[in-house]
Design a protein around this motif. Structure first.
Motif, PDB file in Angstrom:
ATOM      1  N   PHE A 104      14.521 123.777  13.508  1.00 30.76           N
ATOM      2  CA  PHE A 104      13.949 123.232  12.292  1.00 30.76           C
ATOM      3  C   PHE A 104      14.936 123.260  11.130  1.00 30.76           C
ATOM      4  N   LEU A 105      15.992 124.042  11.221  1.00 27.92           N
ATOM      5  CA  LEU A 105      17.089 123.905  10.258  1.00 27.92           C
ATOM      6  C   LEU A 105      17.802 122.578  10.468  1.00 27.92           C
ATOM      7  N   CYS A 106      17.985 122.206  11.729  1.00 24.62           N
ATOM      8  CA  CYS A 106      18.571 120.887  12.018  1.00 24.62           C
ATOM      9  C   CYS A 106      17.656 119.775  11.519  1.00 24.62           C
ATOM     10  N   TYR A 107      16.349 119.955  11.768  1.00 22.13           N
ATOM     11  CA  TYR A 107      15.394 118.963  11.261  1.00 22.13           C
ATOM     12  C   TYR A 107      15.441 118.901   9.735  1.00 22.13           C
ATOM     13  N   GLY A 108      15.524 120.065   9.097  1.00 17.74           N
ATOM     14  CA  GLY A 108      15.606 120.100   7.639  1.00 17.74           C
ATOM     15  C   GLY A 108      16.868 119.445   7.117  1.00 17.74           C
ATOM     16  N   ALA A 109      17.993 119.633   7.851  1.00 21.02           N
ATOM     17  CA  ALA A 109      19.243 119.002   7.422  1.00 21.02           C
ATOM     18  C   ALA A 109      19.140 117.481   7.487  1.00 21.02           C
ATOM     19  N   PHE A 110      18.593 116.969   8.601  1.00 20.81           N
ATOM     20  CA  PHE A 110      18.413 115.517   8.719  1.00 20.81           C
ATOM     21  C   PHE A 110      17.437 114.994   7.667  1.00 20.81           C
ATOM     22  N   ALA A 111      16.360 115.757   7.418  1.00 14.74           N
ATOM     23  CA  ALA A 111      15.386 115.337   6.408  1.00 14.74           C
ATOM     24  C   ALA A 111      16.014 115.325   5.017  1.00 14.74           C
ATOM     25  N   THR A 112      16.892 116.303   4.737  1.00 16.16           N
ATOM     26  CA  THR A 112      17.560 116.346   3.437  1.00 16.16           C
ATOM     27  C   THR A 112      18.499 115.158   3.272  1.00 16.16           C
TER      28      THR A 112
END
Length: 532
Positions: A56-64
């Motif tokens: 979910f850090l990866c997901y958060g990075a893509f979302a950012t």
């Protein structure tokens, strides 16, 4: 949300917290229940928590990254609206400017040459702009309308028979494997896409395996996110099942070609109250009503006794136990039971069935809904009172809690749908894309149904001679004129997929209603306008 979930499952000492049963065994300091270094020791649980964080850090990075891209596009759009179109952000936010006016100003800029949008000399109008924006969505509308997607599960159980499972993750998978993959950078559909269905099968199966691998993390994230968003609303409104909403399958079924999101939301808005009024006309099951009255009576009576004890001495609820829990715990349980019982009772304002003709009201209410949804199957017409009609309608318009449960079940069954069901129809999907794609100069390949060329793409209702069943059956009640075609043209049309239930006609008239000044370039569409 990520920080909260890590705190709950890594830093909070649940073993010590569950051992807290009374004042002597409980520590008053919350810090004593927090683990200082939870990742100091290696364990399977710690590995899963770390993996969850990384995912979910990866997901958060893509979302950012996507967020900053959206902000950049928003500033560009703001500059274009204010300095090119002369429309301020305040007017847009206040709804003072309709989309039709924006399209007219963009067309004026194109015609004057002051700011050219299309560099190939193509005319800019409401249709071409919508075709650009809805390039992928128009294909998705076509897939749902002609039944190109098999969303069932290969499980021989009556409960799952003829039921479609569609979740946000499945929608994302279809976009990733089909709609986004089939276009190149020039917005042309790759010939390799529709000539190699086996490649689509492999992509679908890989997506299904990815779903199976990340399913536990996705389910936990969805449950926590849904709870944080809705628990307070349920507690304040006392609607524990939540309001009714249209399911994702219903929304894609109702969506029309070239219908922009704001136009779709505006059209569907009045349908929520109309649908709720329709469902209220059905008498509630007597067993459910009896259960609700029993829950209200028993929980209300016992709750009143406990409140009376609390009025005498509030320590009674804290220190007197019944079984393993004190009386205060039972107060909360009785409150929930009372709220559930009240929700099971029928509306007190509703009249008794004997005072009116409910059958006629049900038919009228269902026809009223169809004027907003533009969806009125023949099996529903004049049968709004039928239990089968009620069941079919209720499956599209469900409580929010049930929709979430269906979403969870759809995520769990997504690997089966992606690995078994959808690969079976890969050849059909590729054939549909190949047969309905149309190249528009300056726009690229679009779904042919969205061109509103009724000579090149047909609806099943096009050319019918019989009169429509009812004018309230939505815009599909317009009966198009029969057209004479050469055998070669008719053969080509017969080989192409046809939309169902007047989808092209409804979409055509919706676009015309939202853009009165728009003129259809196809003769068949203009003939339909002239007929009306």
């Amino acid at each position: 949300q990520l920080v909260l979930s890590v705190f709950l499952f890594a830093y909070l000492d649940w073993n010590k917290l569950t051992s807290c049963t009374d004042e002597t065994s409980c520590d008053p300091d919350l810090h004593s229940y927090i683990i200082d270094k939870p990742f100091a020791t290696a364990s399977l649980w710690n590995f899963l928590v770390v993996l969850y964080c990384l995912l979910f850090l990866c997901y958060g990075a893509f979302a950012t990254i996507g967020f900053f891209g959206s902000v950049r596009d928003a500033f560009r759009a703001k500059h274009f609206y204010e300095y090119r179109l002369g429309i301020s952000a305040r007017k847009l936010e206040g709804g003072a400017v309709e989309w039709d006016e924006i399209v007219s100003r963009i067309s004026a800029l194109q015609e004057s040459g002051e700011h050219r949008i299309a560099i190939h000399g193509q005319e800019i109008n409401a249709l071409t702009i919508a075709q650009r924006i809805m390039r992928k969505e128009n294909f998705m509308v076509a897939f749902f309308n002609i039944g190109a997607l098999d969303l069932s599960v290969p499980i021989p159980m009556a409960r799952f028979a003829n039921k479609r499972f569609f979740s946000k993750s499945l929608e994302w998978s279809i976009y990733f494997t089909v709609l986004s993959y089939m276009y190149n950078h020039k917005y042309q559909i790759r010939p390799l896409f529709y000539t190699d269905p086996s490649s689509l099968k492999r992509r679908l199966i890989l997506c299904g395996l990815a779903h199976a691998l990340f399913m536990p993390f996705l389910l936990f994230f969805m449950t926590l996110h849904f709870s944080m968003l809705n628990l307070y609303d349920w507690r304040s409104t006392k609607q524990y099942l939540g309001p009714r909403e249209w399911s994702p399958v219903a929304k894609w079924t109702f969506r029309e070609f070239n219908e922009l999101p704001h136009a779709f939301d505006r059209r569907l808005g009045p349908s929520y109250q109309a649908s709720a009024d329709y469902l209220k006309l059905f008498a509630q099951n007597a067993a459910v009503t009896s259960l609700g009255r029993g829950l209200v009576f028993v929980s209300g009576s016992l709750g009143a006794v406990l409140l009376a004890l609390a009025a005498i001495n509030d320590s009674i609820l804290l220190h007197v136990k019944l079984g393993q829990w004190n009386l205060l715990w039972y107060v909360g349980i009785l409150g929930v039971a009372y709220s559930i019982g009240k929700a099971l009772l029928p509306d007190a304002k509703s009249q008794r069935p004997s005072t009116r003709n409910l059958f006629a009201e049900m038919d009228t209410a269902l026809e009223n809904i169809s004027t907003h949804t533009h969806y009125f199957p023949e099996v529903w017409q004049k049968r709004g009172w039928d239990s089968k009609t009620y069941s079919a309608f209720s499956s599209l318009f469900q409580y929010k809690a049930k929709l979430f449960a269906t979403e969870i079940l759809s995520v769990m069954l997504a690997p089966l749908v992606l690995c078994v069901s959808l690969p079976k129809c890969a050849e059909h999907i590729c054939a549909v894309v190949q047969k309905v794609k149309t190249d528009i100069p300056g726009v690229g390949d679009v779904c042919g149904f969205s061109t509103f060329d009724f000579d090149a793409f047909e609806d099943e209702s096009w050319g019918r001679e019989e009169a429509p069943v009812s004018d309230a059956a939505s815009q599909s009640s317009i009966t198009p004129p029969a057209r004479k075609r050469s055998p070669e043209v008719q053969m080509r049309l017969d080989s192409r997929p046809k939309t169902r239930m007047g989808k092209m006609e409804k979409s055509f008239f919706s676009l015309k209603a939202n853009h009165p000044s728009w003129k259809c370039s196809s003769q068949s569409g203009q003939d339909l306008v002239d007929r009306v």
